[in-house]
Motif scaffolding. Sequence first.
Motif, PDB file in Angstrom:
ATOM      1  N   GLU A 116       0.820  -1.210   0.000  1.00 37.92           N
ATOM      2  CA  GLU A 116       0.000   0.000   0.000  1.00 37.92           C
ATOM      3  C   GLU A 116       0.853   1.258   0.000  1.00 37.92           C
ATOM      4  O   GLU A 116       0.363   2.344  -0.284  1.00 37.92           O
ATOM      5  N   ALA A 117       2.115   1.123   0.370  1.00 43.43           N
ATOM      6  CA  ALA A 117       2.913   2.307   0.667  1.00 43.43           C
ATOM      7  C   ALA A 117       3.484   2.986  -0.571  1.00 43.43           C
ATOM      8  O   ALA A 117       4.046   4.060  -0.479  1.00 43.43           O
ATOM      9  N   ASN A 119       2.797   4.413  -4.492  1.00 47.92           N
ATOM     10  CA  ASN A 119       1.770   4.807  -5.439  1.00 47.92           C
ATOM     11  C   ASN A 119       1.740   3.794  -6.580  1.00 47.92           C
ATOM     12  O   ASN A 119       2.737   3.601  -7.266  1.00 47.92           O
ATOM     13  N   ARG A 121       0.721   3.844  -9.420  1.00 52.49           N
ATOM     14  CA  ARG A 121       0.940   4.375 -10.759  1.00 52.49           C
ATOM     15  C   ARG A 121       2.362   4.886 -10.976  1.00 52.49           C
ATOM     16  O   ARG A 121       2.678   5.413 -12.029  1.00 52.49           O
TER      17      ARG A 121
ATOM     18  N   MET C   1      -9.096  -0.087  -8.791  1.00 52.00           N
ATOM     19  CA  MET C   1      -8.018   0.686  -9.399  1.00 52.00           C
ATOM     20  C   MET C   1      -7.872   0.280 -10.863  1.00 52.00           C
ATOM     21  O   MET C   1      -7.623  -0.864 -11.180  1.00 52.00           O
ATOM     22  N   ILE C   2      -8.078   1.203 -11.776  1.00 53.63           N
ATOM     23  CA  ILE C   2      -7.797   0.833 -13.164  1.00 53.63           C
ATOM     24  C   ILE C   2      -6.825   1.829 -13.778  1.00 53.63           C
ATOM     25  O   ILE C   2      -6.838   3.008 -13.496  1.00 53.63           O
ATOM     26  N   GLU C   3      -5.957   1.303 -14.603  1.00 54.29           N
ATOM     27  CA  GLU C   3      -4.991   2.137 -15.298  1.00 54.29           C
ATOM     28  C   GLU C   3      -5.656   2.704 -16.550  1.00 54.29           C
ATOM     29  O   GLU C   3      -6.520   2.093 -17.151  1.00 54.29           O
ATOM     30  N   ARG C 173      -4.903   5.946   2.376  1.00 50.92           N
ATOM     31  CA  ARG C 173      -3.978   4.876   1.996  1.00 50.92           C
ATOM     32  C   ARG C 173      -2.542   5.291   2.247  1.00 50.92           C
ATOM     33  O   ARG C 173      -2.180   6.462   2.208  1.00 50.92           O
ATOM     34  N   ALA C 174      -1.726   4.263   2.492  1.00 47.97           N
ATOM     35  CA  ALA C 174      -0.374   4.527   2.988  1.00 47.97           C
ATOM     36  C   ALA C 174       0.463   5.342   2.015  1.00 47.97           C
ATOM     37  O   ALA C 174       1.302   6.139   2.432  1.00 47.97           O
ATOM     38  N   PHE C 175       0.254   5.182   0.698  1.00 48.71           N
ATOM     39  CA  PHE C 175       1.156   5.893  -0.205  1.00 48.71           C
ATOM     40  C   PHE C 175       0.920   7.401  -0.182  1.00 48.71           C
ATOM     41  O   PHE C 175       1.823   8.168  -0.490  1.00 48.71           O
ATOM     42  N   SER C 192      -0.569  14.565  -8.105  1.00 47.22           N
ATOM     43  CA  SER C 192       0.215  13.392  -8.488  1.00 47.22           C
ATOM     44  C   SER C 192      -0.294  12.099  -7.859  1.00 47.22           C
ATOM     45  O   SER C 192      -0.079  11.031  -8.386  1.00 47.22           O
ATOM     46  N   TYR C 193      -0.916  12.196  -6.690  1.00 42.28           N
ATOM     47  CA  TYR C 193      -1.250  10.966  -5.984  1.00 42.28           C
ATOM     48  C   TYR C 193      -2.739  10.657  -5.996  1.00 42.28           C
ATOM     49  O   TYR C 193      -3.139   9.509  -6.165  1.00 42.28           O
ATOM     50  N   PRO C 196      -4.909  10.959 -10.228  1.00 42.97           N
ATOM     51  CA  PRO C 196      -4.881   9.846 -11.180  1.00 42.97           C
ATOM     52  C   PRO C 196      -5.745   8.672 -10.716  1.00 42.97           C
ATOM     53  O   PRO C 196      -6.243   7.915 -11.534  1.00 42.97           O
ATOM     54  N   ASN C 197      -5.900   8.543  -9.400  1.00 45.11           N
ATOM     55  CA  ASN C 197      -6.667   7.414  -8.897  1.00 45.11           C
ATOM     56  C   ASN C 197      -8.172   7.639  -8.929  1.00 45.11           C
ATOM     57  O   ASN C 197      -8.935   6.692  -8.778  1.00 45.11           O
ATOM     58  N   PRO C 200     -10.643   7.704 -13.346  1.00 42.63           N
ATOM     59  CA  PRO C 200     -11.586   6.769 -13.970  1.00 42.63           C
ATOM     60  C   PRO C 200     -13.011   6.979 -13.461  1.00 42.63           C
ATOM     61  O   PRO C 200     -13.970   6.915 -14.229  1.00 42.63           O
TER      62      PRO C 200
END
Lengths: 351, 337, 286
Positions: A116-117, A119, A121, C1-3, C173-175, C192-193, C196-197, C200
Amino acid sequence: MAASMNPKGEDGYVVELRKIKKEYPVRQSLFRKKKQGQCLTAVNGVDLCLKEGDSLGIAGESGCGKSTMGRLLLKLTESTEGEYLFNGEDVTDLRSKEEMLKFRRQAQLVFQNPFEALNPRFTVQRSIMEPLTIHGIGSSTEERLGFVKEALRKVNLQPAESFLEKYPHQMSGGQLQRVVLARALVLKPIFLVADEPVSMLDVSVRAGVLNLMKEIAEEMRLTTVYISHDLSLLQYLCDHTAIMYLGQIVEYGKTEDILTKPLHPYSKALVAAIPTLDPSKRPEEVPLSNHVPSPVDLPEGCLLQDRCPYVGNACRGSEQVLTDVGDGHLVRCDLVCANNGNLKFEGGKAV
Amino acid sequence: MSLLDVRDMRVYYKTKKGIAQAVDGVSFSVEPGQSLGLVGESGCGKSTMVNGIIRVMAKNAFIPSGEVLFDGQDLTLLPEKEMRNVRWRDLSLIPQAAMDSLNPVYPVEDAFTEVLTLKGNMTKKEAHARTVELFTMVGLDPDRLGNFPHEYSGGMKQRAAIALALALEPRLVIADEPVTALDVIVQRQVLNELKRLRSELNLALIMITHDISVVAETCDNIVVMYAGKVVEKGSTQEVLENPLHPYTMGLENAFPDPRQQDKELISIEGSPPDLVNPPSGCRFAPRCPFAMERCLAEEPPYEEVDEEHQHGAACFRLSETLKLQKLAKEVETWQPA
Amino acid sequence: MIEMTSILEFFRQDKFALVGAIIYILFILVALFAPAIAPYDPQEMVRVDGRIAFNREPEKNFKLGTTNMGRDIFSQLIYGARPALTVGFTAALFVMVVGTVVGLVSGYFGGKVDSLLMRLTDVVFGIPFDPFVIVLVSFLGPSIWNIVLAMALLLWRDTARVIRSQVLSIKKRAFVEAARVSGASHSRIIFSYIMPNILPLSLLYGSLAIGWAILTEAAVSFLGFGDPSSISWGYMLHDAYVSQALSRGAFYWMLPPGICIMLLVMAGFYISRGAEEVLQPKLRSM
């Protein structure tokens, strides 16, 4: 060099917490906001001092406040009371962006869940380069790329080039945790907090990550705090360990001492409960009852009073103080301290 | 006759990339009243296998071959209707994350009433009496029967899940990671509870876990799985003290033990193989420091070494066990060349 | 999550979404090349042998007949794709942008900003949509741009709510926390974080809004509040209705614009239905 819990105004600490407290307001209902004084106490007046190169483990059960401690140490959440000195400077309230950036550059975190840590993408290269870009380190992309590769080598992801273009979903848990570590190290921090760094990893790769963290911390003379529910891990990582219970440190000392001769009844129960490969070596269990008090409504006096098999009248009245019982071993239990740490508990009775 | 006899069991998954051989020829047996620990890392097939045994599988999973003899009856051949009678009554499952398996909008007692009246053909009154009995048995306060799951702590929910599994007095209980999500002190209490119940009710138990120390403390026998295969099995004490398979040795090395302060932690380099295209020889060979050419080419058969402890392993180098055990304790052995 | 790259893959796998996409593409082509496809100017009163051709039934020269004013219905139908798509896409763009920004800001910053924006959303939710459009159009004058404005003012509400809840979950979320530890600024974290998520999801709500916008424009035009200078399908229906085409049995005038509206709206829902399955795999088994 041992970390001391009660400094006499000494300097030279990387991290110094003074009576840090974190309370969360509790909402009573949808329409009535906070009731006066109703708070959930997550961290309850913790003192902590760490010198360069010190490694401290914080252990306890879920809800003991250890994760909040980690967040406080990294200033991901603000304390309600108390002071926080970082490298001699007061960082309790960081108002300006520059001060905050300076702090962020020096204090880094390794996350519990490597899946999870990062990104999803970002490529590995971008993830590790982010902090460099943010802090404006390196004059060109090439120079930054050099730092990224260096960080990857440091965490044993080699050859570094083969990992640069990978996305998180293309890597294993152990590799991801190394990338997370590389991202933390690329800024050359002086202080590192690791919150359950291996609990999401498979057993066979845990050791690799643990050993790596230990080596790097020693090599870079990092001050480290490891947060874990698993005491058996801490012995590999930390010189000292603090056991937390309901927001307070109830025992602090050398990790070895805490594992072999825990003094506080709670630490005793915790240590005795760790499963082991050789059950014949297990110490006697301490029967704690399950009446965990609500963190919104803590009892007066010792916080363990309703669970402790050795509780006496004295425990209920007066607040327990963290006291040195010799050799830098601190315990928050008057019963133990009154006997200079020699108090033994057997069969549910104090001997 | 064994209570449960699993013979050459296979469970495969249809995936986009092909067929994943998640469980590939596993055999083991459980005697009445015995406890068995099924150990392995994530993806080794341990959960897939028990789901195959009780035939509650993912849609894309199937059993190409194998027998699951429960009391002499092959469960894989049983029609779904009869299988439903076997579940709960004869063997029951404590699912992974059992704490979340209780429906949050009903009081905890409702789950018990449902099982006891529908599967156990009891009246509501009998069901209530039995539920009180079950609660007392697992150390829960029957006054809290009317509470909702969110009013329970993690440990209490786990106890409730155990009580629910025991509701119809099954002879075999399968517990999937029963204590993983719990704090150590509660974990210890739940394990003790399971132990006590087992001896009181003469219950057989299969415990799935990644934590060998939990198995060391609770199970008579152990089965170690790696990438869908049994690599080693035998009595717990024998396997842990005298491991035959390099993977078992590696796993023990990687385990921190608070009672062995000087023990060095060693990890196993690499990661488990792709189960769609598993290696042709021993599945552990690519990570094994002792692998020979033969290991990469041929699959080692399972061989029993010690009849008394039913201890055996699937490895070509069983004759050199002592040497390997000694080497396995050294860090250098496990470092990549 | 889709790209974003998986969108192509998604159209390949979901047949309904593929059909939707094909319908869209066809209509876009028709709108772009309308002058080439349509045999007449849609406003022109066509003369045959010097006399205006009123109320002709479908024949060789007038594939769908003519109106009571002698205009070619087929040409009107072809040109009608233009206002439909213009309204659809611009309104959807506004809805998407406003909804996404409100949802992002509200979800990310929380606290008072969040309370304020969400109470505003509640107020907007309380305004009945069709009457609002009609009132606005009658005040500002009948133009397709005023219809677009009306939709931009109201339809962002659903998007904002959904985007906010998505932001709330991504924020935890951790990121994202990791970005904070790295010292990333709010704008960096958002763009940036988080962005994009959620993209969609906002695209999904955008494609839903296209359908809504086309339907609304048709409804408003049918009720006679439409833009008289541009011939849309709703306007055609209105025209047919007031000239009592139904009583004359001129189904060739009423049906085609109705079918076109239905096809385009349906296509939008097919695409979003497919996208929803990708976003929430749980729905797939249902």
